[in-house]
Design a protein around this motif. Structure first.
Motif, mmCIF file in Angstrom:
data_model
loop_
_atom_site.group_PDB
_atom_site.id
_atom_site.type_symbol
_atom_site.label_atom_id
_atom_site.label_comp_id
_atom_site.label_asym_id
_atom_site.label_seq_id
_atom_site.Cartn_x
_atom_site.Cartn_y
_atom_site.Cartn_z
ATOM 1 N N HIS A 100 0.822 -1.208 0.000
ATOM 2 C CA HIS A 100 0.000 0.000 0.000
ATOM 3 C C HIS A 100 0.858 1.261 0.000
ATOM 4 O O HIS A 100 0.623 2.189 -0.793
ATOM 5 C CB HIS A 100 -0.916 -0.018 1.225
ATOM 6 C CG HIS A 100 -1.715 1.223 1.405
ATOM 7 N ND1 HIS A 100 -2.521 1.738 0.411
ATOM 8 C CD2 HIS A 100 -1.835 2.084 2.465
ATOM 9 C CE1 HIS A 100 -3.111 2.850 0.837
ATOM 10 N NE2 HIS A 100 -2.695 3.082 2.079
ATOM 11 N N TRP A 101 1.850 1.317 0.869
ATOM 12 C CA TRP A 101 2.690 2.514 0.922
ATOM 13 C C TRP A 101 3.514 2.687 -0.338
ATOM 14 O O TRP A 101 3.762 3.804 -0.772
ATOM 15 C CB TRP A 101 3.594 2.467 2.162
ATOM 16 C CG TRP A 101 2.858 2.834 3.418
ATOM 17 C CD1 TRP A 101 1.501 2.794 3.625
ATOM 18 C CD2 TRP A 101 3.432 3.311 4.635
ATOM 19 N NE1 TRP A 101 1.197 3.199 4.893
ATOM 20 C CE2 TRP A 101 2.360 3.526 5.539
ATOM 21 C CE3 TRP A 101 4.735 3.558 5.053
ATOM 22 C CZ2 TRP A 101 2.569 3.990 6.837
ATOM 23 C CZ3 TRP A 101 4.939 4.015 6.352
ATOM 24 C CH2 TRP A 101 3.866 4.229 7.230
ATOM 25 N N GLN A 102 3.929 1.587 -0.963
ATOM 26 C CA GLN A 102 4.650 1.680 -2.229
ATOM 27 C C GLN A 102 3.749 2.268 -3.313
ATOM 28 O O GLN A 102 4.178 3.112 -4.108
ATOM 29 C CB GLN A 102 5.159 0.304 -2.654
ATOM 30 C CG GLN A 102 5.950 0.282 -3.949
ATOM 31 C CD GLN A 102 7.247 1.076 -3.853
ATOM 32 O OE1 GLN A 102 7.850 1.174 -2.792
ATOM 33 N NE2 GLN A 102 7.684 1.639 -4.975
ATOM 34 N N TRP A 103 2.494 1.832 -3.331
ATOM 35 C CA TRP A 103 1.519 2.378 -4.288
ATOM 36 C C TRP A 103 1.324 3.872 -4.053
ATOM 37 O O TRP A 103 1.308 4.667 -4.999
ATOM 38 C CB TRP A 103 0.181 1.643 -4.139
ATOM 39 C CG TRP A 103 -0.923 2.221 -4.973
ATOM 40 C CD1 TRP A 103 -1.168 2.004 -6.304
ATOM 41 C CD2 TRP A 103 -1.934 3.139 -4.529
ATOM 42 N NE1 TRP A 103 -2.269 2.715 -6.720
ATOM 43 C CE2 TRP A 103 -2.759 3.425 -5.649
ATOM 44 C CE3 TRP A 103 -2.233 3.739 -3.307
ATOM 45 C CZ2 TRP A 103 -3.851 4.278 -5.568
ATOM 46 C CZ3 TRP A 103 -3.319 4.596 -3.217
ATOM 47 C CH2 TRP A 103 -4.110 4.866 -4.349
ATOM 48 N N MET A 104 1.199 4.286 -2.803
ATOM 49 C CA MET A 104 1.013 5.701 -2.486
ATOM 50 C C MET A 104 2.226 6.524 -2.925
ATOM 51 O O MET A 104 2.077 7.622 -3.475
ATOM 52 C CB MET A 104 0.769 5.883 -0.981
ATOM 53 C CG MET A 104 -0.527 5.296 -0.485
ATOM 54 S SD MET A 104 -0.838 5.689 1.256
ATOM 55 C CE MET A 104 -1.366 7.394 1.142
ATOM 56 N N LEU A 105 3.411 6.001 -2.677
ATOM 57 C CA LEU A 105 4.631 6.719 -3.065
ATOM 58 C C LEU A 105 4.716 6.865 -4.578
ATOM 59 O O LEU A 105 5.104 7.917 -5.092
ATOM 60 C CB LEU A 105 5.855 5.981 -2.527
ATOM 61 C CG LEU A 105 7.216 6.637 -2.772
ATOM 62 C CD1 LEU A 105 7.272 8.037 -2.168
ATOM 63 C CD2 LEU A 105 8.337 5.767 -2.210
ATOM 64 N N GLU A 106 4.327 5.821 -5.313
ATOM 65 C CA GLU A 106 4.363 5.876 -6.774
ATOM 66 C C GLU A 106 3.350 6.878 -7.314
ATOM 67 O O GLU A 106 3.643 7.614 -8.269
ATOM 68 C CB GLU A 106 4.109 4.478 -7.344
ATOM 69 C CG GLU A 106 5.279 3.528 -7.114
ATOM 70 C CD GLU A 106 4.963 2.096 -7.532
ATOM 71 O OE1 GLU A 106 3.806 1.842 -7.965
ATOM 72 O OE2 GLU A 106 5.857 1.231 -7.415
ATOM 73 N N VAL A 107 2.142 6.909 -6.730
ATOM 74 C CA VAL A 107 1.130 7.889 -7.150
ATOM 75 C C VAL A 107 1.630 9.305 -6.884
ATOM 76 O O VAL A 107 1.515 10.200 -7.735
ATOM 77 C CB VAL A 107 -0.207 7.645 -6.410
ATOM 78 C CG1 VAL A 107 -1.175 8.815 -6.645
ATOM 79 C CG2 VAL A 107 -0.841 6.339 -6.877
ATOM 80 N N TYR A 108 2.197 9.510 -5.712
ATOM 81 C CA TYR A 108 2.726 10.823 -5.319
ATOM 82 C C TYR A 108 3.831 11.275 -6.262
ATOM 83 O O TYR A 108 3.883 12.435 -6.686
ATOM 84 C CB TYR A 108 3.237 10.710 -3.886
ATOM 85 C CG TYR A 108 3.922 11.936 -3.334
ATOM 86 C CD1 TYR A 108 3.274 13.164 -3.265
ATOM 87 C CD2 TYR A 108 5.223 11.849 -2.842
ATOM 88 C CE1 TYR A 108 3.896 14.280 -2.731
ATOM 89 C CE2 TYR A 108 5.858 12.965 -2.306
ATOM 90 C CZ TYR A 108 5.190 14.172 -2.253
ATOM 91 O OH TYR A 108 5.808 15.274 -1.722
ATOM 92 N N THR A 109 4.697 10.351 -6.635
ATOM 93 C CA THR A 109 5.799 10.674 -7.547
ATOM 94 C C THR A 109 5.269 11.001 -8.940
ATOM 95 O O THR A 109 5.723 11.952 -9.597
ATOM 96 C CB THR A 109 6.785 9.492 -7.632
ATOM 97 O OG1 THR A 109 7.294 9.219 -6.321
ATOM 98 C CG2 THR A 109 7.935 9.809 -8.563
ATOM 99 N N LYS A 110 4.283 10.225 -9.397
ATOM 100 C CA LYS A 110 3.715 10.428 -10.731
ATOM 101 C C LYS A 110 3.001 11.774 -10.849
ATOM 102 O O LYS A 110 3.028 12.413 -11.905
ATOM 103 C CB LYS A 110 2.736 9.292 -11.043
ATOM 104 C CG LYS A 110 2.189 9.305 -12.461
ATOM 105 C CD LYS A 110 1.174 8.187 -12.659
ATOM 106 C CE LYS A 110 1.786 6.819 -12.439
ATOM 107 N NZ LYS A 110 0.806 5.730 -12.714
#
Length: 261
Positions: A100-110
């Motif tokens: 979940h946190w990896q997904w959030m970090l990727e969305v934030y970066t994108k």
């Protein structure tokens, strides 16, 4: 921050860490918060030291009103560079919130620098809530590390060492309660240490006896927890003292008698 401390922080954040999306001036930001009252984190020593221990974040202190008038310390990370530095260190060790946190970090970066509408933010929050329900690590884990276990216990664990007047017995055990969606952590603990898991309507509970009947496991587990724990060392020390005293009391004393042949 060495790997052992990163694993400890991963366990503690799996239990008590909150990573959330937050809009600022129409743009999407990410915020990590870890809170602890000074009744648990004595004098706030650990939480207040986290900016120095990790190299990131700030601490905000709040005096809570009501019974006890306790004080709470919040460690917060919101700067993009700090998040990009810290999160990858712990995400790879997480058991519950890793995916979940990896997904959030990727969305934030994108979405860096992009504007987000209120409707877009609502959709993102719904997607985040759905992602959070899919608990799991980035890579499957066959055994938890001692440091992760200590961190998780410091957050969601309860070390019990009390006398029950009704039954006339001592209760010595570690109990962990979490949401049913996070049961994967309890299953990993059960696989590593045994004990028992039982479910309620919305929560699951893992319990491990740390009394004389399970002394071999207690004597193996407790010193490792004492080595890594930052918030509940005093509770662990009480249980270790019990087992050491028990062993001392059971060891025969007196002079050895040697007979001549």
């Amino acid at each position: 921050m060495n790997e052992s401390f990163a694993k400890y922080m991963a366990g503690l954040l799996d239990a008590d860490g909150c990573l959330s999306f937050a809009p600022v001036d129409g743009k999407l930001y990410l915020r990590l918060v870890l809170c602890a009252s000074e009744s648990i984190d004595r004098s706030g020593a650990f939480i207040k030291a986290l900016p120095e221990l990790t190299g990131v974040g700030t601490v905000q202190t709040t005096v809570l009103t009501g019974a006890g008038h306790s004080t709470r310390n919040d460690w917060r990370i919101s700067a993009r560079t700090d998040l990009n530095t810290f999160l990858p260190w712990v995400i790879k060790h997480m058991v519950i919130k890793g995916k979940h946190w990896q997904w959030m970090l990727e969305v934030y970066t994108k979405m860096k620098g992009q504007n987000i509408s209120p409707e877009g933010l609502n959709k993102l929050k719904l997607a985040s809530a759905a992602s959070r329900q899919l608990a799991g690590p980035l890579k499957s884990k066959s055994h938890p590390s001692w440091a992760w276990v200590a961190g998780y216990f410091d957050g969601d664990g309860c070390y019990k060492n009390r006398f029950d007047k009704k039954s006339g017995k001592w209760h010595r055990r570690i109990v962990v309660e979490c949401s049913k969606s996070d049961r994967i952590a309890l299953e990993l603990l059960f696989k590593a240490f045994g004990g028992s898991i039982y479910d309620h309507d919305t929560t699951s509970v893992w319990s491990l006896n740390l009394g004389p009947r399970n002394s071999s496991m207690a004597e193996k587990l407790l010193p490792e927890m004492a080595k890594h724990s930052r918030l509940k060392k005093h509770k662990i020390a009480q249980l270790i003292h019990f087992h050491r005293q028990r062993l001392s009391d059971s060891t025969p004393t007196g002079e050895a008698i040697v007979q001549a042949a």
